[in-house]
Design a protein around this motif. Structure first.
Motif, PDB file in Angstrom:
ATOM      1  N   LEU A 224       4.808   1.105  11.611  1.00 57.52           N
ATOM      2  CA  LEU A 224       5.388   1.449  10.612  1.00 57.52           C
ATOM      3  C   LEU A 224       6.661   1.717  11.174  1.00 57.52           C
ATOM      4  O   LEU A 224       7.000   3.013  11.879  1.00 57.52           O
ATOM      5  N   GLY A 225       8.136   1.187  10.173  1.00 53.99           N
ATOM      6  CA  GLY A 225       8.996   1.989  10.573  1.00 53.99           C
ATOM      7  C   GLY A 225       9.302   2.960   9.850  1.00 53.99           C
ATOM      8  O   GLY A 225       8.289   3.669   9.301  1.00 53.99           O
ATOM      9  N   HIS A 226      10.246   3.340   8.353  1.00 48.87           N
ATOM     10  CA  HIS A 226      10.578   4.244   8.116  1.00 48.87           C
ATOM     11  C   HIS A 226       9.590   3.824   6.740  1.00 48.87           C
ATOM     12  O   HIS A 226      10.467   2.637   5.983  1.00 48.87           O
ATOM     13  N   PRO A 227       8.824   4.453   6.214  1.00 45.72           N
ATOM     14  CA  PRO A 227       7.928   3.121   4.764  1.00 45.72           C
ATOM     15  C   PRO A 227       9.017   3.752   3.575  1.00 45.72           C
ATOM     16  O   PRO A 227       9.736   4.503   3.214  1.00 45.72           O
ATOM     17  N   TYR A 228       9.029   2.284   2.474  1.00 49.34           N
ATOM     18  CA  TYR A 228       9.572   2.069   1.384  1.00 49.34           C
ATOM     19  C   TYR A 228       9.197   2.025  -0.067  1.00 49.34           C
ATOM     20  O   TYR A 228       9.348   2.761  -1.005  1.00 49.34           O
ATOM     21  N   LEU A 229       8.419   1.437   0.498  1.00 54.64           N
ATOM     22  CA  LEU A 229       7.064   1.602  -0.872  1.00 54.64           C
ATOM     23  C   LEU A 229       5.578   0.659  -0.246  1.00 54.64           C
ATOM     24  O   LEU A 229       5.617  -0.293   0.634  1.00 54.64           O
ATOM     25  N   MET A 230       4.461   0.945  -0.857  1.00 61.11           N
ATOM     26  CA  MET A 230       3.009   0.378  -0.890  1.00 61.11           C
ATOM     27  C   MET A 230       2.658   0.431  -2.248  1.00 61.11           C
ATOM     28  O   MET A 230       3.189   0.321  -3.346  1.00 61.11           O
ATOM     29  N   MET A 231       2.071  -1.066  -1.551  1.00 65.88           N
ATOM     30  CA  MET A 231       1.700  -1.901  -2.522  1.00 65.88           C
ATOM     31  C   MET A 231       0.686  -2.329  -2.605  1.00 65.88           C
ATOM     32  O   MET A 231      -0.287  -2.912  -0.833  1.00 65.88           O
ATOM     33  N   ARG A 232      -0.600  -2.669  -3.404  1.00 63.56           N
ATOM     34  CA  ARG A 232      -1.292  -3.180  -3.627  1.00 63.56           C
ATOM     35  C   ARG A 232      -1.739  -5.126  -4.301  1.00 63.56           C
ATOM     36  O   ARG A 232      -0.626  -4.799  -5.024  1.00 63.56           O
ATOM     37  N   LEU A 233      -1.616  -6.307  -2.996  1.00 59.10           N
ATOM     38  CA  LEU A 233      -1.341  -7.194  -4.437  1.00 59.10           C
ATOM     39  C   LEU A 233      -3.167  -8.101  -4.288  1.00 59.10           C
ATOM     40  O   LEU A 233      -4.108  -7.846  -3.695  1.00 59.10           O
ATOM     41  N   GLY A 234      -3.002  -9.092  -5.089  1.00 56.76           N
ATOM     42  CA  GLY A 234      -4.673  -9.602  -5.774  1.00 56.76           C
ATOM     43  C   GLY A 234      -4.324 -10.465  -6.481  1.00 56.76           C
ATOM     44  O   GLY A 234      -3.487 -10.675  -7.393  1.00 56.76           O
ATOM     45  N   ARG A 235      -5.680 -10.610  -6.886  1.00 53.76           N
ATOM     46  CA  ARG A 235      -5.247 -12.214  -8.200  1.00 53.76           C
ATOM     47  C   ARG A 235      -5.708 -11.394  -9.236  1.00 53.76           C
ATOM     48  O   ARG A 235      -6.893 -10.975  -9.285  1.00 53.76           O
ATOM     49  N   HIS A 236      -4.897 -12.069 -10.431  1.00 55.96           N
ATOM     50  CA  HIS A 236      -5.419 -11.859 -12.241  1.00 55.96           C
ATOM     51  C   HIS A 236      -4.853 -12.707 -12.481  1.00 55.96           C
ATOM     52  O   HIS A 236      -3.258 -13.422 -12.321  1.00 55.96           O
ATOM     53  N   ALA A 237      -5.108 -12.976 -13.964  1.00 58.20           N
ATOM     54  CA  ALA A 237      -4.509 -14.264 -14.811  1.00 58.20           C
ATOM     55  C   ALA A 237      -2.933 -13.976 -14.918  1.00 58.20           C
ATOM     56  O   ALA A 237      -3.127 -12.997 -14.970  1.00 58.20           O
ATOM     57  N   ILE A 238      -2.272 -14.559 -14.950  1.00 54.82           N
ATOM     58  CA  ILE A 238      -0.994 -14.769 -15.405  1.00 54.82           C
ATOM     59  C   ILE A 238      -0.754 -15.349 -16.688  1.00 54.82           C
ATOM     60  O   ILE A 238      -1.172 -16.292 -16.853  1.00 54.82           O
ATOM     61  N   GLU A 239      -0.225 -14.375 -17.802  1.00 50.99           N
ATOM     62  CA  GLU A 239      -0.498 -15.359 -19.319  1.00 50.99           C
ATOM     63  C   GLU A 239       1.317 -15.342 -19.092  1.00 50.99           C
ATOM     64  O   GLU A 239       2.651 -15.137 -18.743  1.00 50.99           O
TER      65      GLU A 239
END
Length: 257
Positions: A224-239
């Motif tokens: 990594l360089g300088h970390p800005y943000l960590m995220m979780r990605l995944g599938r959910h139903a979208i309204e």
């Protein structure tokens, strides 16, 4: 100034960057050509960006589609229950993030495991960090870590482990305020593209809130360089939701407060 003096400065700048991208997109979808000047006043560090409407412009259908997704964007903290993100979709989302002058590192299972152990055993772990620690533990399956049951500080995630989630880090080579603006713009761009692919993005600020936390993340993921943000990605139903187009007359300034 290479470092923000406090947590509020960093997160406020990311939020302003996301708002900046929203504004750019909404104005373009409304048929306006916009000039953006980031950090327009060297004498005012809090003045992050200036938008100027130059005149009418044709509307790109893809831009209009992304603008409609602004009203659908939301934070979904539910466990990931869908299937894994297809590699092609992940490449599309990565490209949207990286078009905003940042990099996206998708973490491997061994990196998640190492980060889970490192953060759980850190002496400066605060109660506010519990959500993302629990997410890491759930994904990594910390009850399978050798010695976990002997260390009460290590989060134990009972039951099924969320193997369908993808964890990623927005990062870059520099750690200046302009980079954090770009990080916010990237968060907006990537999230809106993800919505069209029915992928939910849940940001975690805890890994970047303090210098010690950022260093822990960089030690766990050395590339990594300088970390800005960590995220979780995944599938959910979208309204579905209707999109209301904002007015597009005059100019606007963004400031960190």
């Amino acid at each position: 100034m290479s470092e923000f003096p406090d947590l509020d400065g960093r997160l406020a700048t990311i939020s302003c960057g996301a708002a900046l991208h929203h504004a750019r997109l909404a104005l373009a979808a409304g048929g306006w050509r916009v000039t953006v000047t980031r950090k327009p006043d060297a004498g005012d560090p809090a003045h992050l960006a200036r938008l100027h409407i130059d005149g009418a412009a044709p509307v790109n259908p893809d831009t209009a589609s992304l603008a409609r997704a602004i009203e659908l964007r939301h934070t979904d903290v539910r466990p990931i229950t869908g299937g894994p993100i297809e590699p092609g979709h992940l490449r599309t989302i990565r490209a949207a993030f990286e078009a905003q002058h940042v990099r996206l590192a998708v973490l491997r299972p061994d990196q998640i495991l190492g980060l889970t152990v490192a953060t759980a055993r850190a002496d400066n772990t605060e109660p506010a960090d519990a959500q993302w620690h629990a997410e890491l533990a759930l994904w990594a399956g910390s009850d399978r870590i050798a010695g976990a049951l002997d260390d009460l500080r290590l989060p134990i995630a009972p039951g099924e482990h969320d193997r369908a989630a993808t964890f990623a880090v927005l990062h870059g080579p520099r750690d200046q305020d302009l980079d954090w603006i770009h990080a916010g713009e990237a968060l907006s761009a990537g999230s809106l593209v993800a919505i069209g692919l029915e992928v939910s993005i849940l940001p975690f600020s805890a890994p970047i809130e303090h210098a010690d936390a950022r260093e822990t993340l960089r030690r766990a993921v050395p590339e990594l360089g300088h970390p800005y943000l960590m995220m979780r990605l995944g599938r959910h139903a979208i309204e579905a939701a209707r999109v209301a187009h904002p007015p597009a007359d005059g100019g606007a300034d963004l400031r960190a407060t």
